[in-house]
Design a protein around this motif. Structure first.
Motif, PDB file in Angstrom:
ATOM      1  N   ALA A  22       0.734  -1.120  -0.229  1.00  0.00           N
ATOM      2  CA  ALA A  22       0.021   0.064   0.010  1.00  0.00           C
ATOM      3  C   ALA A  22       0.878   1.360   0.099  1.00  0.00           C
ATOM      4  O   ALA A  22       1.889   1.497   0.743  1.00  0.00           O
ATOM      5  CB  ALA A  22      -0.967  -0.115   1.117  1.00  0.00           C
ATOM      6  N   LYS A  74      -6.888   1.990  -4.926  1.00  0.00           N
ATOM      7  CA  LYS A  74      -6.732   1.767  -3.484  1.00  0.00           C
ATOM      8  C   LYS A  74      -5.053   2.157  -3.377  1.00  0.00           C
ATOM      9  O   LYS A  74      -4.699   2.034  -2.204  1.00  0.00           O
ATOM     10  CB  LYS A  74      -6.937   0.477  -3.067  1.00  0.00           C
ATOM     11  N   THR A  76      -2.623   0.499  -4.279  1.00  0.00           N
ATOM     12  CA  THR A  76      -1.939  -0.937  -3.596  1.00  0.00           C
ATOM     13  C   THR A  76      -1.595  -1.697  -4.786  1.00  0.00           C
ATOM     14  O   THR A  76      -2.449  -2.100  -5.605  1.00  0.00           O
ATOM     15  CB  THR A  76      -3.215  -1.391  -2.895  1.00  0.00           C
TER      16      THR A  76
END
Length: 115
Positions: A22, A74, A76
């Protein structure tokens, strides 16, 4: 910007793990995202990369077993690892390779595959 890798652990041969990475914020100027690994006493090797446009490349050992993907919403990066082998045991690092020819690295997550 910081990259936080997670998802490592101990798994038996033939098992699966999904690593996540992340980013603390959106990175600008990324050429590609990637996963590298470093086994004890060995150099850090590239496992898989995905370009900002979505093109993927895999090492020979990862082809057919690992899948790299990215969720831009996200921030990510993922690495799905299936049919793991003891030889996959290593610390896995995520990275963002910038167009300025520099890398942002995550802290690493340990994957241990038992036979």
């Amino acid at each position: 910007v910081q990259l936080q890798a997670s998802g490592g652990g101990l798994v038996q041969a033939g098992g699966s793990l999904r690593l996540s990475c992340a980013a603390s914020e959106t990175l600008i100027g990324v050429n590609y995202w990637g996963w590298y690994r470093q086994a004890p006493g060995k150099q850090r090797d590239r496992v898989a990369i995905v370009s900002d446009g979505g093109t993927t490349m895999y090492s020979d050992s990862a082809k057919g077993r690992f899948t790299i993907s990215r969720d831009n919403a996200k921030n990510t990066l993922y690495l799905q690892m299936n049919n793991l082998e003891p030889e996959d045991t290593a610390v896995y690092y995520c990275t963002a390779r910038l167009w300025t020819a520099t890398n942002v690295w995550g802290q690493g997550t340990l994957v241990t595959v038992s036979s």
